[in-house]
Write a protein that holds these residues in place. Structure first.
Motif, PDB file in Angstrom:
ATOM      1  N   GLY A  53       0.814  -1.214   0.000  1.00  0.00           N
ATOM      2  CA  GLY A  53       0.000   0.000   0.000  1.00  0.00           C
ATOM      3  C   GLY A  53       0.846   1.262   0.000  1.00  0.00           C
ATOM      4  N   LEU A  54       2.087   1.154   0.523  1.00  0.00           N
ATOM      5  CA  LEU A  54       2.964   2.330   0.510  1.00  0.00           C
ATOM      6  C   LEU A  54       3.594   2.492  -0.882  1.00  0.00           C
ATOM      7  N   PRO A  55       3.817   3.762  -1.308  1.00  0.00           N
ATOM      8  CA  PRO A  55       4.542   3.966  -2.574  1.00  0.00           C
ATOM      9  C   PRO A  55       6.020   3.609  -2.388  1.00  0.00           C
ATOM     10  N   PRO A  56       6.738   3.348  -3.492  1.00  0.00           N
ATOM     11  CA  PRO A  56       8.144   2.920  -3.394  1.00  0.00           C
ATOM     12  C   PRO A  56       9.002   3.879  -2.560  1.00  0.00           C
ATOM     13  N   TYR A  57       8.722   5.203  -2.661  1.00  0.00           N
ATOM     14  CA  TYR A  57       9.584   6.174  -1.985  1.00  0.00           C
ATOM     15  C   TYR A  57       9.327   6.249  -0.480  1.00  0.00           C
ATOM     16  N   ARG A  58       8.342   5.473   0.019  1.00  0.00           N
ATOM     17  CA  ARG A  58       8.123   5.441   1.462  1.00  0.00           C
ATOM     18  C   ARG A  58       8.554   4.107   2.062  1.00  0.00           C
ATOM     19  N   ARG A  59       9.280   3.291   1.302  1.00  0.00           N
ATOM     20  CA  ARG A  59       9.686   1.974   1.798  1.00  0.00           C
ATOM     21  C   ARG A  59      11.184   1.962   2.023  1.00  0.00           C
ATOM     22  N   ASN A  60      11.604   1.428   3.156  1.00  0.00           N
ATOM     23  CA  ASN A  60      13.042   1.387   3.413  1.00  0.00           C
ATOM     24  C   ASN A  60      13.686   0.133   2.816  1.00  0.00           C
ATOM     25  N   VAL A  61      13.418  -0.052   1.520  1.00  0.00           N
ATOM     26  CA  VAL A  61      14.107  -1.087   0.749  1.00  0.00           C
ATOM     27  C   VAL A  61      14.630  -0.397  -0.505  1.00  0.00           C
ATOM     28  N   ASN A  62      15.724  -0.891  -1.043  1.00  0.00           N
ATOM     29  CA  ASN A  62      16.266  -0.309  -2.272  1.00  0.00           C
ATOM     30  C   ASN A  62      16.624  -1.405  -3.253  1.00  0.00           C
ATOM     31  N   THR A  63      16.646  -1.016  -4.529  1.00  0.00           N
ATOM     32  CA  THR A  63      16.753  -2.010  -5.592  1.00  0.00           C
ATOM     33  C   THR A  63      18.017  -1.813  -6.416  1.00  0.00           C
ATOM     34  N   VAL A  64      18.650  -2.936  -6.767  1.00  0.00           N
ATOM     35  CA  VAL A  64      19.685  -2.927  -7.807  1.00  0.00           C
ATOM     36  C   VAL A  64      19.026  -3.531  -9.043  1.00  0.00           C
ATOM     37  N   PHE A  65      18.845  -2.690 -10.073  1.00  0.00           N
ATOM     38  CA  PHE A  65      18.088  -3.120 -11.242  1.00  0.00           C
ATOM     39  C   PHE A  65      18.933  -3.986 -12.162  1.00  0.00           C
ATOM     40  N   GLN A  66      18.228  -4.770 -12.979  1.00  0.00           N
ATOM     41  CA  GLN A  66      18.893  -5.718 -13.857  1.00  0.00           C
ATOM     42  C   GLN A  66      19.921  -5.038 -14.768  1.00  0.00           C
ATOM     43  N   ASN A  67      19.515  -3.903 -15.375  1.00  0.00           N
ATOM     44  CA  ASN A  67      20.476  -3.164 -16.206  1.00  0.00           C
ATOM     45  C   ASN A  67      20.995  -1.923 -15.489  1.00  0.00           C
ATOM     46  N   TYR A  68      20.872  -1.959 -14.170  1.00  0.00           N
ATOM     47  CA  TYR A  68      21.411  -0.965 -13.233  1.00  0.00           C
ATOM     48  C   TYR A  68      20.636   0.337 -13.207  1.00  0.00           C
ATOM     49  N   ALA A  69      20.041   0.765 -14.341  1.00  0.00           N
ATOM     50  CA  ALA A  69      19.228   1.986 -14.378  1.00  0.00           C
ATOM     51  C   ALA A  69      19.954   3.164 -13.732  1.00  0.00           C
ATOM     52  N   LEU A  70      21.228   3.319 -14.049  1.00  0.00           N
ATOM     53  CA  LEU A  70      21.970   4.494 -13.564  1.00  0.00           C
ATOM     54  C   LEU A  70      21.479   5.714 -14.325  1.00  0.00           C
ATOM     55  N   PHE A  71      21.419   6.870 -13.640  1.00  0.00           N
ATOM     56  CA  PHE A  71      20.952   8.085 -14.307  1.00  0.00           C
ATOM     57  C   PHE A  71      22.052   8.587 -15.248  1.00  0.00           C
ATOM     58  N   PRO A  72      21.783   8.592 -16.546  1.00  0.00           N
ATOM     59  CA  PRO A  72      22.868   8.880 -17.497  1.00  0.00           C
ATOM     60  C   PRO A  72      23.348  10.336 -17.443  1.00  0.00           C
ATOM     61  N   HIS A  73      22.481  11.249 -16.939  1.00  0.00           N
ATOM     62  CA  HIS A  73      22.865  12.659 -16.927  1.00  0.00           C
ATOM     63  C   HIS A  73      23.603  13.046 -15.658  1.00  0.00           C
ATOM     64  N   LEU A  74      23.765  12.093 -14.735  1.00  0.00           N
ATOM     65  CA  LEU A  74      24.462  12.388 -13.488  1.00  0.00           C
ATOM     66  C   LEU A  74      25.774  11.612 -13.430  1.00  0.00           C
ATOM     67  N   THR A  75      26.729  12.155 -12.663  1.00  0.00           N
ATOM     68  CA  THR A  75      27.997  11.456 -12.466  1.00  0.00           C
ATOM     69  C   THR A  75      27.795  10.322 -11.467  1.00  0.00           C
ATOM     70  N   VAL A  76      28.865   9.580 -11.222  1.00  0.00           N
ATOM     71  CA  VAL A  76      28.833   8.531 -10.202  1.00  0.00           C
ATOM     72  C   VAL A  76      28.402   9.146  -8.870  1.00  0.00           C
ATOM     73  N   GLN A  77      29.047  10.262  -8.520  1.00  0.00           N
ATOM     74  CA  GLN A  77      28.712  10.981  -7.286  1.00  0.00           C
ATOM     75  C   GLN A  77      27.237  11.377  -7.272  1.00  0.00           C
ATOM     76  N   GLY A  78      26.769  11.950  -8.384  1.00  0.00           N
ATOM     77  CA  GLY A  78      25.374  12.398  -8.488  1.00  0.00           C
ATOM     78  C   GLY A  78      24.398  11.252  -8.339  1.00  0.00           C
ATOM     79  N   ASN A  79      24.728  10.122  -8.928  1.00  0.00           N
ATOM     80  CA  ASN A  79      23.872   8.945  -8.808  1.00  0.00           C
ATOM     81  C   ASN A  79      23.778   8.481  -7.360  1.00  0.00           C
ATOM     82  N   ILE A  80      24.923   8.468  -6.678  1.00  0.00           N
ATOM     83  CA  ILE A  80      24.934   7.940  -5.308  1.00  0.00           C
ATOM     84  C   ILE A  80      24.258   8.920  -4.349  1.00  0.00           C
ATOM     85  N   GLU A  81      24.394  10.221  -4.638  1.00  0.00           N
ATOM     86  CA  GLU A  81      23.775  11.233  -3.774  1.00  0.00           C
ATOM     87  C   GLU A  81      22.267  11.326  -3.944  1.00  0.00           C
ATOM     88  N   PHE A  82      21.786  10.850  -5.089  1.00  0.00           N
ATOM     89  CA  PHE A  82      20.380  11.051  -5.464  1.00  0.00           C
ATOM     90  C   PHE A  82      19.410  10.733  -4.324  1.00  0.00           C
TER      91      PHE A  82
END
Lengths: 319, 246
Positions: free
Chosen positions: A72-101
């Motif tokens: 019932g909770l939306p994804p952004y209210r759950r204290n679980v995180n996902t590593v996606f199959q193709n990683y889904a890294l944000f292409p417009h952000l750096t490594v730092q930007g991705n991790i800080e997101f």
């Protein structure tokens, strides 16, 4: 680290347009465990993961995380995180930007320190300002891990995280990932279709087929005492001789007849380095594959062999 | 060889136009280089006023079309509808004169209830309307290369739907939005047929002025103004092509 369960699924079902994806699945994931969902494609393992992540909502059943209702909770209210199959890294952000997101969205303190610490954990220090396109497959996978781990989730969800890597790298990363999990102590819910991967890494495996859990247990238990024919066949090679299941390593091949042995003709060999699998056809037409230590016996195709086994190795399973 | 021929056929008239815009004579006989017609252009109140009108209209219509078109393209990607995307392509191939007449009828009908008249605002609305389809088509094409897992990853990392759209989807779309906006700008700034139907007395645009001048006879000032437009639009098109491929 207590032994209580951090994540529980209670009789969860999910349909997509009448098609049952997950049917009546119950799971208990102990805190700190490496828990794998193993099964062929379309067995419902990824849907189960997405139900925990919150990308799908269950039609029936309950999901509990750390003693509170998660469904019932939306994804952004759950204290679980996902590593996606193709990683889904944000292409417009750096490594730092991705991790800080994630940290920025949670308005966390000490962002810089936490990013630095997680970069060390995944051995990516010095690559902060790279963009995802400039990284190797293995590095991208570690950024995806770092981006999720930095939020200190109760459970880390991994959707076939090794399948995008080339086979050479996969075995190495497998060991690294297991080591990282043990060191950080985070609970892993790991989805894979690769039985070897699941056996090598997991503390517990839930084998799934057609939306349902067939068996849950430690890797040794599932391999040696499969609960169903499906589990027996899906993990490793299984011979079905006269209705009972026999692993290739349980079969003995001799040139002379032995007590209770079956006569067969060698049809082929599969050389796997340290061992050889010898395929034979029995007189009643059944095919079996027996494991032989390389060099111990040079059976050639067309040769008559006698196959025997210990009764204690027989697996009797319902159809 | 044929490509070269086609290319020449397309561009030789433009080249001749550009050359004669620097001619000292008002006739099509070369009499030496001169910036005379460009100077005359700068003195012509009517041309300048209509050029300013055209710019205001094009910028406002582009902004409207870019915002609405981006949201519409995104929505169509999320929940595709054959009818809506089909009608988009229909609006791309509808003859301009029909679009113009239908818009005029539409505005006249609205004016029966609201006490408004034709003017800049109706031109802006009309331009935003017909360039919307171009924007949606460009955005939709870009969204088709978008990995939906990127939005899921943003949600997973604590972003709300709106934050995920703003911080992940919009940056991904940015080059396409810019390219679409430039496309909308170019179709807006040179439109004559639709504009002349829905324009009021105070909203004479550059193409309308040029058309009126051309009907009064040969005027090398037109060569000069056309050269400027072609060069500016050429730059815009080149930029948008580069962005679209980025």
């Amino acid at each position: 680290m207590g032994q209580e369960n951090v994540l529980e699924l209670r009789r969860v079902s999910k349909r997509f347009g009448g098609q049952l994806a997950v049917g009546d699945v119950s799971l208990s994931v102990p805190r700190g465990a490496f828990f794998s969902l193993l099964g062929p494609s379309g067995c419902g393992k990824t849907t189960t993961l997405r139900l925990v992540a919150g990308f799908e909502q269950p039609d029936q059943g309950e999901i509990w995380l750390n003693g509170s209702r998660l469904d019932g909770l939306p994804p952004y209210r759950r204290n679980v995180n996902t590593v996606f199959q193709n990683y889904a890294l944000f292409p417009h952000l750096t490594v730092q930007g991705n991790i800080e997101f994630g940290l920025r969205h949670k308005a966390a303190n000490g962002i810089a320190d936490r990013v630095r610490r997680v970069l060390d954990q995944v051995r990516l220090a010095g690559k902060e300002s790279r963009s995802p396109a400039q990284l190797s497959g293995g590095e991208r996978q570690r950024v995806a891990l770092a981006r999720a781990l930095v939020l200190e989730p109760d459970v880390l969800l991994l959707d076939e995280p090794l399948s995008a890597l080339d086979p050479q790298l996969r075995k190495q990363v497998r060991a690294e990932l297991k080591e990282l999990q043990r060191r950080v102590g985070v609970t892993f819910l790991f989805v894979t279709h690769d039985q070897e991967e699941a056996l090598a890494m997991s503390d517990y495996i839930a084998v799934m087929s057609r939306g349902a859990v067939e068996q849950i247990g430690a890797p040794e238990e599932i391999y040696h005492r499969p609960a169903t024919r499906f589990v027996a066949s899906f993990l490793g090679t299984m011979n079905w001789i006269g209705g009972v299941g026999l692993r290739p390593e349980a079969l003995r091949m001799t040139r002379e007849a032995a007590v209770n042995s079956r006569r067969g003709v060698v049809t082929g060999k599969t050389f796997l380095g340290s061992v050889v699998y010898v395929e034979s056809q029995l007189e009643n037409g059944e095919i079996c594959s027996a494991q032989a230590v390389n060099g111990a016996a040079n059976f050639t195709p067309g040769e008559v062999v006698h196959i025997s086994w210990n009764e204690s190795d027989e697996l009797r399973l319902p159809e | 060889m044929y490509a070269l021929g086609a290319y020449a056929f397309l561009h030789v008239p433009l080249l001749i136009l550009a050359i004669f815009s620097f001619n000292a004579s008002r006739f099509t006989v070369w009499q030496g280089f001169s910036l005379h017609w460009y100077a005359a252009l700068a003195q012509d109140r009517e041309l300048i006023e209509s050029a300013v009108n055209s710019l205001i209209i094009a910028l406002a219509a582009t902004a409207l079309a870019a915002i609405i078109g981006t949201l519409a393209g995104y929505a169509l990607w999320k929940r595709g509808s054959v009818w809506i995307s089909g009608s988009l392509y229909l609006s791309l191939v509808t003859p301009e004169i029909i679009t113009g007449v239908s818009l005029l009828a539409f505005f006249q009908w609205i004016f029966r209830y609201l006490h408004l008249r034709l003017g800049m605002h109706t031109v802006i609305l009309a331009h935003a309307g017909f360039s919307l389809a171009y924007v949606v088509v460009v955005i939709l094409a870009r969204m088709r290369t978008f990995d939906p897992a990127l939005e899921e990853a943003a949600l997973d990392l604590g972003a709300t739907e709106f934050a995920a759209f703003r911080r992940v989807t919009i940056p991904f779309l940015a080059p396409a939005i810019a390219a679409a906006a430039m496309l909308a700008f170019t179709v807006s700034i040179d439109d004559y047929v639709i504009t002349s139907l829905v324009a009021g007395v105070d909203s004479q645009t550059l193409p309308m002025t040029i058309y009126a001048l051309a009907r009064r006879g040969v005027n090398p000032m037109l060569n000069a103004v056309s050269t400027i437009i072609v060069v500016l639009l050429g730059i815009v098109v080149l930029l948008s092509e580069r962005l679209r491929k980025a």
